[in-house]
Design an enzyme around this catalytic site. Structure first.
Site, PDB file in Angstrom:
ATOM      1  N   ASP A   1      -0.191  26.098  59.536  1.00  0.00           N
ATOM      2  CA  ASP A   1      -1.043  25.676  58.428  1.00  0.00           C
ATOM      3  C   ASP A   1      -0.571  26.276  57.120  1.00  0.00           C
ATOM      4  O   ASP A   1       0.174  27.239  57.108  1.00  0.00           O
ATOM      5  CB  ASP A   1      -2.465  26.216  58.668  1.00  0.00           C
ATOM      6  CG  ASP A   1      -3.215  25.336  59.631  1.00  0.00           C
ATOM      7  OD1 ASP A   1      -2.683  24.295  60.008  1.00  0.00           O
ATOM      8  OD2 ASP A   1      -4.346  25.714  59.983  1.00  0.00           O
TER       9      ASP A   1
ATOM     10  N   LYS B   1      -2.200  21.679  54.894  1.00  0.00           N
ATOM     11  CA  LYS B   1      -3.196  20.751  54.346  1.00  0.00           C
ATOM     12  C   LYS B   1      -3.815  21.451  53.154  1.00  0.00           C
ATOM     13  O   LYS B   1      -4.481  22.450  53.298  1.00  0.00           O
ATOM     14  CB  LYS B   1      -4.318  20.519  55.370  1.00  0.00           C
ATOM     15  CG  LYS B   1      -3.982  19.616  56.492  1.00  0.00           C
ATOM     16  CD  LYS B   1      -5.302  19.035  57.001  1.00  0.00           C
ATOM     17  CE  LYS B   1      -5.125  18.296  58.299  1.00  0.00           C
ATOM     18  NZ  LYS B   1      -4.844  19.117  59.433  1.00  0.00           N
TER      19      LYS B   1
ATOM     20  N   MET C   1     -14.553  27.048  53.102  1.00  0.00           N
ATOM     21  CA  MET C   1     -14.199  25.968  52.171  1.00  0.00           C
ATOM     22  C   MET C   1     -15.354  25.694  51.206  1.00  0.00           C
ATOM     23  O   MET C   1     -15.711  24.541  50.950  1.00  0.00           O
ATOM     24  CB  MET C   1     -13.844  24.682  52.948  1.00  0.00           C
ATOM     25  CG  MET C   1     -12.635  24.866  53.840  1.00  0.00           C
ATOM     26  SD  MET C   1     -12.341  23.502  54.953  1.00  0.00           S
ATOM     27  CE  MET C   1     -13.427  23.872  56.317  1.00  0.00           C
TER      28      MET C   1
HETATM   29  N1  SAH Z   1      -9.820  28.631  61.145  1.00  0.00           N
HETATM   30  C1  SAH Z   1     -10.025  29.362  59.928  1.00  0.00           C
HETATM   31  C2  SAH Z   1     -10.770  28.536  58.909  1.00  0.00           C
HETATM   32  C3  SAH Z   1     -10.006  27.339  58.429  1.00  0.00           C
HETATM   33  S1  SAH Z   1     -10.841  26.466  57.175  1.00  0.00           S
HETATM   34  C4  SAH Z   1     -10.745  30.668  60.221  1.00  0.00           C
HETATM   35  O1  SAH Z   1     -11.180  30.880  61.352  1.00  0.00           O
HETATM   36  O2  SAH Z   1     -10.850  31.516  59.335  1.00  0.00           O
HETATM   37  C5  SAH Z   1     -10.139  27.175  55.732  1.00  0.00           C
HETATM   38  C6  SAH Z   1     -11.143  28.104  55.057  1.00  0.00           C
HETATM   39  O3  SAH Z   1     -11.190  29.341  55.759  1.00  0.00           O
HETATM   40  C7  SAH Z   1     -10.781  28.491  53.643  1.00  0.00           C
HETATM   41  O4  SAH Z   1     -11.186  27.489  52.723  1.00  0.00           O
HETATM   42  C8  SAH Z   1     -11.578  29.757  53.469  1.00  0.00           C
HETATM   43  O5  SAH Z   1     -12.931  29.482  53.254  1.00  0.00           O
HETATM   44  C9  SAH Z   1     -11.453  30.381  54.853  1.00  0.00           C
HETATM   45  N2  SAH Z   1     -10.343  31.329  54.925  1.00  0.00           N
HETATM   46  C10 SAH Z   1      -9.250  31.259  55.726  1.00  0.00           C
HETATM   47  N3  SAH Z   1      -8.465  32.325  55.530  1.00  0.00           N
HETATM   48  C11 SAH Z   1      -9.058  33.088  54.601  1.00  0.00           C
HETATM   49  C12 SAH Z   1      -8.740  34.326  53.974  1.00  0.00           C
HETATM   50  N4  SAH Z   1      -7.630  35.013  54.278  1.00  0.00           N
HETATM   51  N5  SAH Z   1      -9.593  34.804  53.056  1.00  0.00           N
HETATM   52  C13 SAH Z   1     -10.728  34.148  52.746  1.00  0.00           C
HETATM   53  N6  SAH Z   1     -11.073  32.990  53.311  1.00  0.00           N
HETATM   54  C14 SAH Z   1     -10.266  32.463  54.220  1.00  0.00           C
END
Ligand code: SAH
Length: 464
Positions: free
Chosen positions: A249, A271, A384
């Site tokens: 990703d 994405k 998100m």
């Molecule tokens: N599978 C991921 C989420 C994917 S959706 C998880 O479990 O964390 C993508 C969203 O995840 C981003 O828009 C943000 O809200 C959050 N996210 C993912 N990585 C992040 C990070 N390092 N810091 C803050 N938010 C994060």
């Protein structure tokens, strides 16, 4: 990187050292491990250097370094313990177009000598570009302790066997053979029968691997955590290390991708939140195709693959094509975000449930059970959510949430540029806009940073 590490071929080539004192002695101890022709130029050399000359380990020329001495050398060391003499040698080497090391003068050197861990033919070079020699020595000491002395012996014997091993199919089958040799069969044989046992062990292992039929490909869905490579699980690290193909990703950090094998095919299937993206069907097709080709595919997703990761669609694509798959859980960004502010996702007497929600879904802003969320003490981790802050605020307040409800936004959770913004429902959109966040951000609704955490963070990090 101001210095690029390489391994220079020096067998039967000349390395010239100007100087016969302590500086030269220190370099010579290292240089004598090589198969180079070492020529030392010194009017008055230390007894140790003289004895090496006597035993034929190096050539000693008892005069100062002269212009012709640099010709045909691959390297020159200016090690006279005398600034003017070293400068003269450096000038000579430069004029002859030969790389020169002016000892203890980083700025005037073309190359520097790293700290070396020697398990010949396995050699580890450690450099800090002169910034922290103490650190280089500590790393060297650590590796010296960790790497078995016999590693070099195993590699030397293994090298003789490489030609035979080419009969094994390239890729995973051949790697499995070598991996079993270096980590199981080799050390066992050495323990039992010493170096002589290694050849037999290789032969037996080779026969065993030749008889194996190729394993079919498979897909491992791996949660990579929020970005800090230390937050990967041991299983995730292992899968990355073994993968033939890594499809990742946009949010996967370069530090994590570094852990994949150098030969692995790395595909960015990023994405963007609202930007261009690789269509989901293309990703599904890619997974299936590589696995059908017999590869071990790692599908690397940020956080935990089961949280807003479109995992089900990809699993279904595998099932439809009869591709084997498995899932390795990861640390979701909500877990890492609450850890950064010293809070819990659930707390006795405050909230007995927690919601993981998304700010928007395929249809636009995502509707939720606002009435329950608006109650005092409720906690939600909003993924998100940056672009939907005003919508969230409006919906929650409309359903009776207090304007003072704490909301904390954590950007770039677990990464060096992590930022914590403590806000409240009434100011959420404004505080988010002021913070100008470009990285991924997680919104923790109903939670404020615990005081102790707020104090330990630098004040600028916290926007109140
Ligand atoms: N599978 C991921 C989420 C994917 S959706 C998880 O479990 O964390 C993508 C969203 O995840 C981003 O828009 C943000 O809200 C959050 N996210 C993912 N990585 C992040 C990070 N390092 N810091 C803050 N938010 C994060």
């Amino acid at each position: 990187m101001k210095h690029f590490p390489i391994f220079l071929s020096v067998e039967d080539r000349k390395i010239a050292v100007s100087g016969g004192g302590d500086a030269a002695l220190a370099k010579l101890r290292l240089l004598l491990k090589t198969e180079a022709n070492i020529v030392v130029y010194a009017k008055d050399a230390l007894p140790e250097i003289k004895s090496w000359a006597k035993s034929g380990q190096l050539e000693l020329v008892e005069r100062v370094f002269e212009p012709n001495d640099a010709i045909h050398a691959v390297l020159v060391y200016a090690a006279n313990d005398d600034e003017n003499a070293d400068q003269a040698v450096t000038d000579i080497a430069r004029a002859a177009g030969v790389l020169v090391n002016h000892v203890d003068n980083l700025g005037n050197s073309d190359f520097i000598t790293p700290a070396i861990v020697d398990r010949d033919p396995v050699t580890i070079a450690i450099g800090t570009e002169g910034a922290a020699p103490v650190l280089a020595r500590a790393i060297k000491a650590d590796l010296e302790e960790r790497l078995p002395r016999a590693l070099g012996t195993m590699a030397r014997v293994g090298k003789l066997f490489r030609k035979f091993a080419e009969a094994l199919p390239m890729g995973r089958a051949r790697r499995a053979f070598w991996s079993e040799y270096y980590f199981q069969a080799g050390p066992q044989a050495l323990d039992r029968n010493g170096e002589d046992g290694l050849g037999d062990a290789l032969g037996a292992l080779y026969t065993k691997h030749l008889g194996k039929t190729a394993e079919p490909g498979h897909v491992t869905f791996v949660g990579a955590g929020p970005g800090d490579p230390e937050l990967l699980t041991v299983k995730a690290r292992k899968a990355l290390h073994e993968a033939d193909v890594v499809i990742h990703d946009r949010l996967i950090t370069p530090e994590i991708l570094e852990l994949a094998r150098r030969e692995a095919l790395i595909v960015d299937a990023g994405k963007e939140g609202f930007g261009p993206s690789t269509p989901q069907e293309d990703i599904d097709a890619m997974l299936v195709k590589h696995a059908a080709d017999g590869h071990h595919v790692v599908r690397l997703k940020s956080g935990d693959a089961t949280v807003f990761g479109r995992l089900d669609e990809e699993i279904e694509a595998c099932i439809d094509s009869e591709v084997a798959y498995s899932v390795i859980p990861g640390i979701t960004s909500a877990s890492a975000a609450v850890a950064s502010i010293g809070q819990s996702l659930t707390r006795r007497g405050r909230n007995s449930s927690v919601r993981l929600i998304t700010g928007h879904d395929v249809k636009g802003y995502a509707e939720q059970d606002w009435r329950s969320l608006a109650a005092t003490g409720e906690v939600a981790a909003i993924y998100m959510g940056k672009k939907s802050a005003r919508f969230l605020q409006g919906r929650l307040m409309m359903h009776g949430a207090s304007a003072q409800t704490p909301v904390t936004i954590v950007e770039n959770v677990s990464r060096p540029d992590q930022r914590i913004v403590a806000s409240q429902l009434s100011h959420l959109p404004e505080d988010l806009a002021d913070a100008e966040m470009n990285g991924p951000a997680l919104i923790l609704y109903g939670l404020a940073p615990r005081d102790a955490v707020a104090i330990t963070q630098s004040l600028e990090e916290i926007v109140l």
